[in-house]
Write a protein that holds these residues in place. Structure first.
Motif, short mmCIF file in Angstrom:
data_model
loop_
_atom_site.label_atom_id
_atom_site.label_comp_id
_atom_site.label_asym_id
_atom_site.label_seq_id
_atom_site.Cartn_x
_atom_site.Cartn_y
_atom_site.Cartn_z
N UNK A 2 84.95 30.35 50.22
CA UNK A 2 84.71 28.98 49.76
C UNK A 2 84.78 28.00 50.92
N UNK A 3 85.77 28.17 51.78
CA UNK A 3 85.91 27.25 52.92
C UNK A 3 84.67 27.26 53.79
N UNK A 4 84.11 28.44 54.03
CA UNK A 4 82.88 28.54 54.82
C UNK A 4 81.70 27.91 54.08
N UNK A 5 81.64 28.09 52.76
CA UNK A 5 80.55 27.51 51.98
C UNK A 5 80.59 25.99 52.03
N UNK A 6 81.76 25.41 51.98
CA UNK A 6 81.91 23.94 51.93
C UNK A 6 82.04 23.30 53.30
N UNK A 7 82.06 24.08 54.36
CA UNK A 7 82.26 23.53 55.70
C UNK A 7 81.11 22.62 56.11
N UNK B 168 76.91 32.87 53.58
CA UNK B 168 75.45 32.91 53.72
C UNK B 168 74.84 33.74 52.60
N UNK B 169 75.41 34.91 52.34
CA UNK B 169 74.89 35.78 51.28
C UNK B 169 75.08 35.15 49.91
N UNK B 170 76.20 34.45 49.72
CA UNK B 170 76.41 33.72 48.47
C UNK B 170 75.28 32.72 48.24
N UNK B 171 74.92 31.98 49.29
CA UNK B 171 73.84 31.00 49.17
C UNK B 171 72.51 31.67 48.85
N UNK C 169 83.47 35.77 57.04
CA UNK C 169 83.53 34.72 56.02
C UNK C 169 82.23 33.93 56.01
N UNK C 170 81.69 33.64 57.18
CA UNK C 170 80.43 32.92 57.28
C UNK C 170 79.28 33.76 56.73
N UNK C 171 79.29 35.06 57.03
CA UNK C 171 78.26 35.96 56.51
C UNK C 171 78.34 36.01 54.98
N UNK D 58 75.30 23.09 46.73
CA UNK D 58 76.33 22.09 46.50
C UNK D 58 75.76 20.77 45.99
N UNK D 59 74.53 20.79 45.51
CA UNK D 59 73.96 19.61 44.87
C UNK D 59 74.78 19.28 43.62
N UNK D 60 74.88 18.00 43.29
CA UNK D 60 75.66 17.57 42.14
C UNK D 60 75.19 18.29 40.88
N UNK D 61 76.13 18.92 40.16
CA UNK D 61 75.81 19.60 38.92
C UNK D 61 75.31 21.02 39.08
N UNK D 62 75.13 21.49 40.29
CA UNK D 62 74.58 22.84 40.50
C UNK D 62 75.61 23.94 40.28
N UNK D 63 76.79 23.78 40.87
CA UNK D 63 77.76 24.89 40.92
C UNK D 63 79.03 24.52 40.18
#
Length: 273
Positions: free
Chosen positions: A29-34, A253-256, A248-250, A48-53
């Motif tokens: 999560x920290x990497x996703x929100x960085x 990235x895969x989560x995205x 964590x970054x990888x 991370x658009x409003x209402x997406x996640x």
């Protein structure tokens, strides 16, 4: 707007070698929100658009509850909205109770599993809940109509016997060439073990296995899925083995990219109706 759900499952009770995978969800999560990185997928989706996640947080485990029952219940709750769900492990053992909840919502389901290991031992080290055994439990209960395992490079005699027993389709890493496309005709559950990648791309795992696919190959495979991805897990990140938070970054990235394909394919399905 197509929405997505996120659930952390910080459990590594059934890891056979090293502990640490339970520490992964918060770091992914920290990497996703960085602010250092974009939250957009390559397919043009801002996760991370409003209402997406909708982030359902982490499951809290205690000695009073069976972890498997708790995982199944919390996954069912997270999927009640009908939004596609991404689970952050944790070790690979969690895939079995997740699938028990997912299967109740989907009469037809293809399980795409990316991993260095088939995790299909009957009961590794005499533990039927081992992280090396979830796909045996899954196939015994017929929680998926098809199991396709990609990236394998550690098959032994017992693994091959189990694969034959359950009719598993495999693409071993030695046979992964170029632009791999899979013929899938049902909704998909994607289970992604980070040690499926070559450790040059994801060193933060407990069981490094050289000779695997690149991150680009794995992303291309995910982006080639043409059916709706109803749920997914990203498992076996062990921060204690990582190098400069690379894995964590990888994982983020895969989560995205998984989330991006969930949105893209949901839109395509809606347009076809």
């Amino acid at each position: 707007m197509t929405r997505l759900s996120l659930l952390g499952i910080p459990n590594d009770d059934n890891s056979s070698f090293l502990q640490g995978a339970s520490e992964a969800p918060s770091l992914i999560r920290r990497a996703l929100h960085s602010d250092a990185y974009s939250a957009w997928s390559e397919t043009g989706i801002d996760l991370l658009a409003a209402g997406r996640l909708t982030d359902h947080g982490d499951i809290r485990f205690d000695d009073a509850s069976d972890p498997w029952t708790l995982i199944e219940q919390r996954v069912a709750d997270a999927m009640a909205s009908g939004d596609p769900l991404i689970c952050l492990g944790g070790d690979h053992a969690i895939t079995y109770p997740i699938l028990r909840a997912v299967r109740r919502r989907h009469a037809r389901l293809t399980l795409l599993h990316i991993d260095a290991h088939p995790d299909i031992y009957h009961a590794y080290q005499d533990n039927p809940r081992s992280h090396a055994s979830p796909f045996a439990r899954i196939m015994e209960e017929r929680l998926a109509d098809r199991l396709i395992q990609v990236g394998l490079r550690t098959l032994n005699a017992e693994n091959r016997a189990q694969i034959e027993r359950f009719g598993v389709e495999t693409v071993e890493a030695a046979h992964w060439r170029g632009d791999l496309r899979l013929d899938i005709t049902t909704p998909v559950y994607l289970s992604l073990d980070l040690d499926g990648l070559d450790p040059a791309h994801a060193p933060g795992v407990s069981h490094r296995e050289p000779g695997g696919p690149t991150l680009r190959q794995v992303i291309d495979l995910i982006q080639g899925i043409g059916q709706p991805i109803m749920a997914a897990d990203i498992v076996e990140y062990n921060p204690r083995c990582d190098v400069s938070d690379m894995t964590a970054l990888v994982a983020a990235k895969l989560l995205k990219e998984i989330g991006g394909m969930m949105v893209k394919n949901a839109r395509k399905s809606a347009a076809a109706v």
